[in-house]
Scaffold this active site. Sequence first.
Site, short mmCIF file in Angstrom:
data_model
loop_
_atom_site.label_atom_id
_atom_site.label_comp_id
_atom_site.label_asym_id
_atom_site.label_seq_id
_atom_site.Cartn_x
_atom_site.Cartn_y
_atom_site.Cartn_z
N HIS A 75 38.07 -2.36 10.18
CA HIS A 75 37.01 -1.73 9.38
C HIS A 75 36.34 -2.96 8.52
O HIS A 75 37.32 -3.42 7.91
CB HIS A 75 37.50 -0.82 8.78
N HIS B 11 27.54 3.99 15.30
CA HIS B 11 28.70 4.68 14.88
C HIS B 11 28.37 6.30 14.23
O HIS B 11 29.12 7.04 14.27
CB HIS B 11 29.36 3.89 13.62
N ASP C 111 34.13 -0.90 12.39
CA ASP C 111 33.59 0.41 11.81
C ASP C 111 33.10 0.32 10.45
O ASP C 111 33.68 -0.32 9.81
CB ASP C 111 34.34 1.55 12.51
N HIS D 176 29.34 9.80 8.43
CA HIS D 176 30.78 9.84 9.13
C HIS D 176 31.30 11.13 9.29
O HIS D 176 32.49 11.37 9.73
CB HIS D 176 31.84 8.99 8.40
#
Length: 240
Positions: free
Chosen positions: A191, A96, A45, A100
């Site tokens: 990640h 994604h 991610d 964020h």
Amino acid sequence: MVTFGLTAGVAYGLPSLATLRRARIRLTPRLAGIGTPDHVALTFDDGPDPASTPLFLAVLAELEVRATFFVLGSQVQRAPGLAAEMVAAGHELGVHGWDHRSMLLRGPRSTHDQLLRTRDLIAEVTGQPPRHVRPPHGILSSGVLLAARALELTPVLWSAWGRDWTADATPASVLATLAPDLRGGATVLLHDSDCTSAPGAWRSALGALPELAARCDDAGLRVGPLAEHGLFDHGLFARV
């Protein structure tokens, strides 16, 4: 009016209960990324990040392993060439989000628009439309599910993680955290960027990759992207 608003808010956020990893593995295994018993899906991610993602690509190439990268649209916008390089190397990109920010803080229209924007940018710079979506923090909402259906994206979370985003994470701690859930059918979350986590935290995931691949090989498990994981595109959460 207050009662209606509260009820609507609860309904909108109800899918976020899937954030509880153990519960989703048991109740919605497809959403948790439980796939083919002889395969482990490797996912990352928060990239692409010019400072770290190329190092992951180099290690994965050495290991002859491909993976799925759930990318942020804002990161792709900053490094479109790197995103194209990832796909050219055989890796898969998923959505994604544009940034964020938690999807629970967005309304349905904002959720749809920023997922659409990210999906279209990925397709534009790589020539490969993404097939999967994983919201930030793994937090779903009704807006995410509706947008996923409209955009033909399949939500996939994870069944195993390395907690590699913390300041004190190390390759050893990542492997130890993964170990109880590293089995056939698992989807692993790591990640490749620290843009939303502790500075330099990505080094723990990078350092864990060779041993992770070796452990899977010793167990007779293939490691690869979600495209090879045997998930169905028409599951409970795929086209709601």
